[in-house]
Write a protein that holds these residues in place. Structure first.
Motif, short mmCIF file in Angstrom:
data_model
loop_
_atom_site.label_atom_id
_atom_site.label_comp_id
_atom_site.label_asym_id
_atom_site.label_seq_id
_atom_site.Cartn_x
_atom_site.Cartn_y
_atom_site.Cartn_z
N PHE A 56 0.83 -1.21 0.00
CA PHE A 56 0.00 0.00 0.00
C PHE A 56 0.86 1.26 0.00
O PHE A 56 0.65 2.17 -0.80
CB PHE A 56 -0.94 0.02 1.21
N TRP A 57 1.85 1.31 0.90
CA TRP A 57 2.69 2.50 0.98
C TRP A 57 3.49 2.70 -0.29
O TRP A 57 3.69 3.84 -0.73
CB TRP A 57 3.58 2.46 2.22
N ASP A 58 3.94 1.62 -0.91
CA ASP A 58 4.64 1.73 -2.19
C ASP A 58 3.71 2.30 -3.26
O ASP A 58 4.11 3.18 -4.04
CB ASP A 58 5.18 0.37 -2.64
N ALA A 59 2.48 1.80 -3.29
CA ALA A 59 1.50 2.29 -4.27
C ALA A 59 1.18 3.77 -4.04
O ALA A 59 1.07 4.54 -4.99
CB ALA A 59 0.22 1.46 -4.21
N ALA A 60 1.06 4.15 -2.77
CA ALA A 60 0.78 5.55 -2.44
C ALA A 60 1.93 6.45 -2.90
O ALA A 60 1.70 7.52 -3.49
CB ALA A 60 0.54 5.70 -0.94
#
Length: 141
Positions: A56-60
């Motif tokens: 998720f944090w990578d995608a964000a």
């Protein structure tokens, strides 16, 4: 902050909503950032987050949600406090406000383990993702 958050950027984070809302999903796999190493000694090991949390944090970050700004000062503003503690505020948040919240929690995690867990436990992360999903849908119409 001057980023633009169109439907693709909104969808990039909203796509995690069904993953995080699944009944079997476990955000963190340990309850404490400490491990006992002796009768009276402990070692700081940090929290063990689910791989989907890191995804998720990578995608964000890839979608441009994490922006440089003075998040420490902003975190004490009435706006930030309302967004963190008043669910109705999240349901009306702008994409820029969502970005500020996400950025604040990413930066706070770097200073101390558990910021992401507090974002999860408070329900703010789910609120952010629900709002992003609504905004993405509105942008596609």
């Amino acid at each position: 902050m001057s980023a633009t958050y169109g439907p693709a950027a909104l969808k990039a984070i909203a796509d995690f909503l069904p993953i995080f809302e699944a009944p079997e999903f476990k955000f963190s796999h340990n309850d404490s950032p400490l491990r006992q190493t002796g009768e009276q000694s402990f070692e700081v090991v940090g929290y063990t987050y689910d791989p989907q949390v890191y995804a998720f944090w990578d995608a964000a970050e890839d979608a441009g949600w994490l922006q440089p700004f003075d998040w420490m000062s902003w975190s004490d503003t009435d706006e930030a406090i309302a967004l963190r503690y008043q669910p109705d505020a999240i349901s009306q948040a702008t994409p820029e406000q969502l970005s500020r919240l996400l950025t604040m929690f990413v930066r706070a995690e770097r200073f101390g383990d558990g910021a992401w867990l507090s974002l999860w436990q408070s329900g703010v992360l789910i609120g952010i993702l629900r709002r992003a999903a609504i905004l993405a849908e509105e942008g596609e119409q």
